[in-house]
Enzyme design. Sequence first.
Site: not given
Length: 324
Positions: A59-60
């Site tokens: 995530y990111s």
Amino acid sequence: MQYTQLGKSGLIVSRICLGCMSYGSSKWRPWVLDEPDARPFYRKALDLGINFFDTADMYSMGVSEEITGRALREMANMEEIVLATKAHFPMGDGPNMGGLSRKHLVQACEASLKRLGVETIDLYQIHRFKGTVPIEETLAALNHLVNQGKVRYIGASSGYAWQMANALSLSERNGWAQFVSMQNHYNLVYREEEREMIPLCVEKGVGIIPWSPLARGRLARTTPSPVEGTTRADVDQYARDLYDSPSDLDVINANRNVANDLGIPPSHVALAWLLSKPGVASPIIGATKLEHLESAVGALDAKLSEEQIQALESPYRPHAIRGM
């Protein structure tokens, strides 16, 4: 807030889990909130009694873990928190930067620990079962991390029931740490998990923590369109691929009708239905507005009759497998 055990493990989790995919870097996805805008969501979640937070290394590309770790270390008593993360998807273009090998999982866990700023991850999950690595290698690596004290419990996400059954059996036979949770794709619009995975998890005492419990917001909308209205809905092609069955709209409309009869938001009905299902411990809620969190917690008070459940379930039609 209500709390429950995660399967037969000793972990006590809030019945709503905050999914942290929405918090990280807007450079990764345009709908992701950068840290200044994300921090109020951790504060709100804690104020509402949520103690279960789920993120992932991809995530990111690690930023979500950094933000989640900083916020919780500053705002919460970490002894009360259940902090979960996941590994599998590539974290770079080079070899050994993804997958379920011993090398990658040990490297990924150590990197996640640094980003989260903790000594031990409460729940460490394989993000998918996909890959060419023998499951014995994966399970041995996860057991190694548990024995080292870097991980307390292990879980899995989005696989086939035969894969989960095989993994549970191998762990039992070898005396290794066993999966205590399954993070799978499950909601009113997509119920294929009811065929094999969920009965397996109920039988084996594996806690179910569904992702996309509101079908990427489709089960929360009060407007005729199932997709319009948010930045994520406008650009999330993956969500459009997940929910492309013509019968989906029939389920969405049934959910809205029951909500109208009860005088509560559609999201309350969808979550109340999910929370009533066997084995479901804590649906993972993604929130980009603070009222999303308040609404999710409000769903804990919603009660559905057998007739209402039948009305919600009757429009469902079988789907092709999605989200694996």
